[in-house]
Design a protein around this motif. Structure first.
Motif, PDB file in Angstrom:
ATOM      1  N   PHE A  91     -55.323  -7.565 -10.760  1.00 13.20           N
ATOM      2  CA  PHE A  91     -56.668  -7.997 -11.146  1.00 13.20           C
ATOM      3  C   PHE A  91     -57.758  -7.430 -10.246  1.00 13.20           C
ATOM      4  CE2 PHE A  91     -54.222 -11.119 -13.549  1.00 13.20           C
ATOM      5  CZ  PHE A  91     -54.921 -11.133 -14.750  1.00 13.20           C
ATOM      6  N   LYS A  93     -57.447  -4.436  -9.140  1.00  4.05           N
ATOM      7  CA  LYS A  93     -57.377  -3.011  -9.473  1.00  4.05           C
ATOM      8  C   LYS A  93     -57.371  -2.147  -8.206  1.00  4.05           C
ATOM      9  CE  LYS A  93     -59.476  -3.295 -14.092  1.00  4.05           C
ATOM     10  NZ  LYS A  93     -59.392  -4.759 -14.217  1.00  4.05           N
ATOM     11  N   SER A 122     -61.887 -11.955 -15.797  1.00  6.74           N
ATOM     12  CA  SER A 122     -61.251 -10.812 -16.453  1.00  6.74           C
ATOM     13  C   SER A 122     -61.304 -10.933 -17.973  1.00  6.74           C
ATOM     14  CB  SER A 122     -59.786 -10.714 -16.020  1.00  6.74           C
ATOM     15  OG  SER A 122     -59.004 -11.704 -16.673  1.00  6.74           O
ATOM     16  N   ASP A 123     -60.881  -9.846 -18.638  1.00  9.58           N
ATOM     17  CA  ASP A 123     -60.747  -9.879 -20.090  1.00  9.58           C
ATOM     18  C   ASP A 123     -59.280  -9.792 -20.496  1.00  9.58           C
ATOM     19  OD1 ASP A 123     -60.227  -7.303 -19.298  1.00  9.58           O
ATOM     20  OD2 ASP A 123     -61.626  -6.339 -20.701  1.00  9.58           O
ATOM     21  N   HIS A 124     -58.400 -10.290 -19.628  1.00 11.38           N
ATOM     22  CA  HIS A 124     -56.965 -10.275 -19.912  1.00 11.38           C
ATOM     23  C   HIS A 124     -56.699 -11.019 -21.222  1.00 11.38           C
ATOM     24  CE1 HIS A 124     -52.628 -10.987 -19.501  1.00 11.38           C
ATOM     25  NE2 HIS A 124     -52.623 -10.058 -18.554  1.00 11.38           N
ATOM     26  N   ARG A 127     -55.699 -14.673 -20.724  1.00 16.43           N
ATOM     27  CA  ARG A 127     -56.440 -15.273 -19.607  1.00 16.43           C
ATOM     28  C   ARG A 127     -56.281 -16.796 -19.576  1.00 16.43           C
ATOM     29  NH1 ARG A 127     -62.803 -14.521 -19.708  1.00 16.43           N
ATOM     30  NH2 ARG A 127     -62.451 -15.839 -21.552  1.00 16.43           N
TER      31      ARG A 127
END
Length: 232
Positions: A91, A93, A122-124, A127
Motif C-alpha cells: 500500500f 508502493k 486506497s482504491d483496493h 478495501r
C-alpha cells in the motif's frame, strides 16, 4: 504440527509461513483439532485412572490443551506479522527493502494504524473487507496481554495480569476459562484468514518479501559506511 491434508477451504490458507513449513492452513487445521482433542481428553476422564485424575487437578496453564492454544496463537502471530508488513509494503508502493527498513522498528499498534489509514485511502477492490478484518484483529487480538502478562492459573481457568507500559500505571486482569480461551484464539485465526484472503497475496509473494529482509542484511554488510562527499 501435522502436515495439512485437507483440501478446499482450509488449503487456501497454506501460504503464511516463511520457508518450507506448511503455512497458515496448518495452523487452521491444528486449531480445528483442538476441540476434538479436548473432548477426547474429557471422555478419558470417565475411566478415571490415577493419571487422568492427576491431570484433572493440574493447573490449566500447565495442561496440554492450554499450552497448545498458546503455541497456536504465537505461531499465528508470527505469520500475521509477516503479512501485515507485506501489506504495508504494497500500500505504500515501496520496495521490499524499503518496507523492511520502515517496519523493522515498529510495534504492532503503529503498524495497524498505519495500514488502516493506507487501506482507507486506497482504491483496493476489497478495501472494505480488508478494513473490516483488520479492525477485527485490532479489536480482539490481545497480543501484548498473552505475551507479557503474569499468569495466574487454577484447575479450570487462567488469569492474565497485564500492566500498562506508559502513562498512568494500571494493572488489568483478563480472565479465561479453557472454553473461552479456545473461542478467542480460534476467532483470531478466522479473522486473520479473512484479511489474508482479501489481500490476495500468494505464498511466493510472502516468501520473496521475507527473503528480502536477509538480502538487505547482506547488502548492509557490503556498504563501506562512509558518507559521500561533495567535490563542490
Amino acid at each position: 504440527m501435522a502436515r495439512l491434508r485437507a483440501k478446499g477451504f482450509a488449503a487456501r490458507f497454506a501460504f503464511f509461513f516463511f520457508g518450507e513449513t506448511i503455512g497458515f492452513g496448518g495452523v487452521f487445521s491444528a486449531a480445528r483439532n483442538v476441540p476434538m482433542k479436548r473432548r477426547c481428553a474429557s471422555s478419558s476422564l470417565n475411566f478415571s485412572s490415577l493419571g487422568d485424575l492427576a491431570m484433572a487437578k493440574t493447573p490449566l496453564a500447565q495442561r496440554p490443551e492450554f499450552t497448545q492454544l498458546m503455541g497456536l496463537f504465537h505461531g499465528y502471530w508470527s505469520s500475521l506479522d509477516l503479512t501485515i508488513d507485506y501489506a504495508i509494503c504494497q500500500f505504500l508502493k515501496v520496495t521490499h527493502h524499503q518496507a523492511h527498513l520502515i517496519t523493522a522498528g515498529m510495534t504492532s499498534g503503529p503498524k495497524f494504524r498505519l495500514l488502516a489509514d493506507l487501506i482507507g485511502r486506497s482504491d483496493h477492490p476489497k478495501r472494505d473487507q480488508l478494513l473490516g478484518s483488520l479492525n477485527g484483529i485490532r479489536a480482539i487480538q490481545k497480543r501484548d496481554v498473552f505475551a507479557h502478562s503474569y499468569i495466574e492459573s487454577f484447575s479450570d481457568s487462567v488469569n492474565f495480569l497485564s500492566r500498562t507500559t506508559g502513562g498512568t500505571y494500571k494493572a488489568t486482569k483478563h480472565e479465561f476459562t479453557q472454553s473461552s480461551f479456545e473461542k478467542h484464539i480460534l476467532e483470531m485465526v478466522k479473522v486473520s484468514m479473512q484479511f489474508y484472503d482479501a489481500l490476495g497475496a500468494s505464498r511466493a509473494d510472502l516468501q520473496t518479501f521475507a527473503e528480502a529482509a536477509l538480502s538487505l542484511n547482506r547488502k548492509s554488510k557490503t556498504s563501506t559506511g562512509k558518507p559521500s562527499t561533495s567535490k563542490s
